[in-house]
Design a protein around this motif. Sequence first.
Motif, mmCIF file in Angstrom:
data_model
loop_
_atom_site.group_PDB
_atom_site.id
_atom_site.type_symbol
_atom_site.label_atom_id
_atom_site.label_comp_id
_atom_site.label_asym_id
_atom_site.label_seq_id
_atom_site.Cartn_x
_atom_site.Cartn_y
_atom_site.Cartn_z
ATOM 1 N N PRO A 157 0.820 -1.227 0.000
ATOM 2 C CA PRO A 157 0.000 0.000 0.000
ATOM 3 C C PRO A 157 0.846 1.266 0.000
ATOM 4 C CG PRO A 157 -0.707 -1.537 1.720
ATOM 5 C CD PRO A 157 0.621 -2.018 1.214
ATOM 6 N N TYR A 158 2.146 1.112 0.295
ATOM 7 C CA TYR A 158 3.029 2.277 0.424
ATOM 8 C C TYR A 158 4.087 2.285 -0.680
ATOM 9 C CZ TYR A 158 0.941 1.270 4.922
ATOM 10 O OH TYR A 158 0.035 0.952 5.909
ATOM 11 N N VAL A 175 -9.370 -0.369 -8.580
ATOM 12 C CA VAL A 175 -8.364 -1.041 -7.757
ATOM 13 C C VAL A 175 -8.776 -2.497 -7.565
ATOM 14 C CG1 VAL A 175 -7.137 -0.988 -5.553
ATOM 15 C CG2 VAL A 175 -7.938 1.150 -6.592
ATOM 16 N N LYS A 176 -7.863 -3.435 -7.909
ATOM 17 C CA LYS A 176 -8.199 -4.857 -7.892
ATOM 18 C C LYS A 176 -7.087 -5.677 -7.255
ATOM 19 C CE LYS A 176 -10.022 -4.439 -12.650
ATOM 20 N NZ LYS A 176 -9.867 -4.985 -14.024
ATOM 21 N N PRO A 177 -7.410 -6.637 -6.390
ATOM 22 C CA PRO A 177 -6.413 -7.634 -6.008
ATOM 23 C C PRO A 177 -5.936 -8.357 -7.269
ATOM 24 C CG PRO A 177 -8.347 -7.773 -4.588
ATOM 25 C CD PRO A 177 -8.704 -6.861 -5.718
ATOM 26 N N VAL A 178 -4.646 -8.620 -7.377
ATOM 27 C CA VAL A 178 -4.094 -9.188 -8.603
ATOM 28 C C VAL A 178 -4.651 -10.579 -8.903
ATOM 29 C CG1 VAL A 178 -1.959 -10.164 -9.574
ATOM 30 C CG2 VAL A 178 -1.989 -7.818 -8.746
ATOM 31 N N SER A 179 -4.811 -11.405 -7.873
ATOM 32 C CA SER A 179 -5.183 -12.810 -8.109
ATOM 33 C C SER A 179 -6.493 -13.172 -7.434
ATOM 34 C CB SER A 179 -4.063 -13.739 -7.615
ATOM 35 O OG SER A 179 -2.884 -13.518 -8.339
ATOM 36 N N LEU A 180 -7.536 -12.444 -7.747
ATOM 37 C CA LEU A 180 -8.840 -12.729 -7.156
ATOM 38 C C LEU A 180 -9.911 -12.477 -8.206
ATOM 39 C CD1 LEU A 180 -9.577 -13.617 -4.248
ATOM 40 C CD2 LEU A 180 -10.275 -11.278 -3.809
ATOM 41 N N GLU A 194 -9.591 8.100 -1.551
ATOM 42 C CA GLU A 194 -10.314 6.871 -1.904
ATOM 43 C C GLU A 194 -9.353 5.806 -2.451
ATOM 44 O OE1 GLU A 194 -13.545 7.688 -4.544
ATOM 45 O OE2 GLU A 194 -14.666 8.873 -3.060
ATOM 46 N N LEU A 195 -8.320 6.236 -3.147
ATOM 47 C CA LEU A 195 -7.315 5.295 -3.649
ATOM 48 C C LEU A 195 -6.604 4.598 -2.495
ATOM 49 C CD1 LEU A 195 -5.512 3.997 -5.803
ATOM 50 C CD2 LEU A 195 -4.124 6.100 -5.808
ATOM 51 N N LYS A 196 -6.213 5.366 -1.487
ATOM 52 C CA LYS A 196 -5.527 4.776 -0.331
ATOM 53 C C LYS A 196 -6.439 3.798 0.401
ATOM 54 C CE LYS A 196 -2.365 8.644 0.482
ATOM 55 N NZ LYS A 196 -1.956 9.750 1.411
ATOM 56 N N ASN A 197 -7.698 4.160 0.559
ATOM 57 C CA ASN A 197 -8.654 3.264 1.223
ATOM 58 C C ASN A 197 -8.874 1.991 0.406
ATOM 59 O OD1 ASN A 197 -9.026 5.066 3.337
ATOM 60 N ND2 ASN A 197 -10.800 6.055 2.394
ATOM 61 N N ALA A 198 -8.982 2.147 -0.914
ATOM 62 C CA ALA A 198 -9.192 0.990 -1.786
ATOM 63 C C ALA A 198 -7.985 0.058 -1.765
ATOM 64 C CB ALA A 198 -9.469 1.463 -3.213
ATOM 65 N N LEU A 199 -6.793 0.636 -1.694
ATOM 66 C CA LEU A 199 -5.583 -0.183 -1.608
ATOM 67 C C LEU A 199 -5.554 -0.977 -0.309
ATOM 68 C CD1 LEU A 199 -2.908 2.298 -2.997
ATOM 69 C CD2 LEU A 199 -3.523 0.101 -4.012
ATOM 70 N N ASP A 200 -5.948 -0.340 0.785
ATOM 71 C CA ASP A 200 -5.992 -1.043 2.081
ATOM 72 C C ASP A 200 -6.932 -2.243 2.013
ATOM 73 O OD1 ASP A 200 -4.180 0.643 3.280
ATOM 74 O OD2 ASP A 200 -5.697 1.967 4.140
ATOM 75 N N VAL A 201 -8.083 -2.059 1.377
ATOM 76 C CA VAL A 201 -9.044 -3.160 1.247
ATOM 77 C C VAL A 201 -8.478 -4.266 0.368
ATOM 78 C CG1 VAL A 201 -11.298 -3.826 0.320
ATOM 79 C CG2 VAL A 201 -11.076 -1.716 1.642
ATOM 80 N N ALA A 202 -7.951 -3.892 -0.792
ATOM 81 C CA ALA A 202 -7.445 -4.884 -1.743
ATOM 82 C C ALA A 202 -6.283 -5.682 -1.169
ATOM 83 C CB ALA A 202 -7.023 -4.197 -3.038
ATOM 84 N N CYS A 204 -5.925 -6.628 1.753
ATOM 85 C CA CYS A 204 -6.420 -7.647 2.693
ATOM 86 C C CYS A 204 -6.601 -8.987 1.989
ATOM 87 C CB CYS A 204 -7.769 -7.215 3.284
ATOM 88 S SG CYS A 204 -7.672 -5.814 4.410
ATOM 89 N N PHE A 205 -6.756 -8.948 0.667
ATOM 90 C CA PHE A 205 -7.041 -10.159 -0.112
ATOM 91 C C PHE A 205 -5.857 -10.676 -0.907
ATOM 92 C CE2 PHE A 205 -11.161 -8.002 0.365
ATOM 93 C CZ PHE A 205 -11.941 -9.039 0.839
ATOM 94 N N ASP A 206 -4.823 -9.842 -1.098
ATOM 95 C CA ASP A 206 -3.717 -10.259 -1.957
ATOM 96 C C ASP A 206 -2.457 -9.514 -1.561
ATOM 97 O OD1 ASP A 206 -2.310 -11.513 -3.995
ATOM 98 O OD2 ASP A 206 -3.777 -11.055 -5.549
ATOM 99 N N THR A 207 -1.306 -10.046 -1.985
ATOM 100 C CA THR A 207 -0.030 -9.406 -1.684
ATOM 101 C C THR A 207 0.361 -8.388 -2.753
ATOM 102 O OG1 THR A 207 1.146 -11.218 -2.800
ATOM 103 C CG2 THR A 207 0.826 -11.403 -0.409
ATOM 104 N N ARG A 208 -0.372 -8.384 -3.873
ATOM 105 C CA ARG A 208 -0.164 -7.391 -4.926
ATOM 106 C C ARG A 208 -1.518 -6.887 -5.406
ATOM 107 N NH1 ARG A 208 2.527 -9.295 -9.775
ATOM 108 N NH2 ARG A 208 1.424 -11.226 -9.381
#
Length: 364
Positions: A157-158, A175-180, A194-202, A204-208
Motif C-alpha cells: 500500500p506504500y 483497484v483490484k487484487p491481482v489474483s482474485l 479513496e485510492l488509499k482506502n481501496a488499496l488497504d481493502v485490496a 487484505c485479499f492479496d499481496t499485490r
Amino acid sequence: MNILLLFGGKSCEHDISILTAKITLPVLKRIGRVYPVYVDKFNGWWYVQKELEPIKYKTDYKRAGKRVCVFSGENSLKVTGGLKRFVNLAKIDVAVPCFHGNNGEDGSVSGLLQLAGIPYTCGNPFACGASMDKSATKTVLRGMGANVLKGVTFNSPYDEKAFSLVKKLGFPLIVKPVSLGSSIGIKIADNVEELKNALDVAFCFDTRVLVEKALTDFYEINCAAFKADGRVVTSKIERPVSRDKILTFADKYIHGDKNGSDRVFPYSFDGEKTVRETTEKIYKTFNFDGVIRVDYLVDNVTGKIFVNEINSIPGSLAYYLFDEYGHEEFLTKLVQSAISAKKRRDKLVYAYHSNVLNVGKVKK
C-alpha cells in the motif's frame, strides 16, 4: 469411467465453487461414476459420497466424508487413516476441477493432477497461473496485440514508485487484487484518499494489487471458448447487467444467476466478430485446454473493446454460453479433450541419456 469432481478450496470464491459443482455433479453422473471431493478451507480433501445441500458442505463434510488424497505418480484416489495408512479407493480416469480463485484456479491443482498422472478438464499450470495473475495476463495480452487498460501494479500500500506512476493515469481508477475473481475486493477511486482506502481493502485479499485507469461510460460482455474434437469453439456473446459502476459480486450471484434475467444473451453488436476472434486467439496463445471465459469492457465513448480478465475455470463451467450443446454433451467433450491432452503429453520424451554422471563434474 471414474471421474474425480473437485470443488471448494482455500479461496474467497469457495462458496461459488460449491455452486458450480452442484450444477455439474448430476450431469457428470450420466457420463461415469463420480467421486465428489470437497476441499475444505484448509485445503483438506474429503470424499463426500452423500450429496449435501450446498450450505451443508462447510459444516457436515467431516461427518459425511472420508479424508482422501492423491500421490504423485499414481492416478488413484486414496482414503487416509485406519489400520492401513492409505487405501486405494479408485483409479481416476479424469478430474473435473470446479475451483474458483486461489489454490485451485491458479494452476496449483493442475500441477498436482499432472504430477499424479490424472487428466484434468482445465488449463495447464502456466495457462491457469498466468490468467489468474492479472498483471501477468496484461503482459501476455499486450504481447499478442490485445487492448488492455493502462495500469500499475502495487507491491504494497506504500509503494511510492507505483503511486507516482498511477497519478499520471488520472482519476477515476479501479483497484483490484491481482489474483482474485468474482469482483471481490474491487473498488473505484475518484481521489487520492479513496485510492488509499481501496488499496488497504485490496491488500487484505492479496499481496499485490493492480490499479487501472477506469472507464466511465462502458458495459461488459463475456465470451467463452473450449476445445471440441480438436478445434477451438467460441461461444455467442453475453452482456451482463450491472446495478452499479462495476459488475459486483451481488450482480453475479445474488441478484440473478447466470441463467437469470440479469443478462442479455445472445448479445449482438458490431464488435462481435472481433471479440470471438480475440477469445480464440487468447485460448491458443495461453495454450489452454478445458473451457475459459474472457470478460471484456466496451467503451461507449470510443467504441474500443478492452480485454478485462480471463477465467480459466469459469462459474458453472460456462456451459450456459454454449446453447448449441446440451449440458451432458458439453461436459463429455471437456472430458474427452482432457484425456486426449494427457495422451499427447504422455507421448513426449522425458528422458535424456547422457554420460554426465559418469564424468562426475559440473561446470558452474
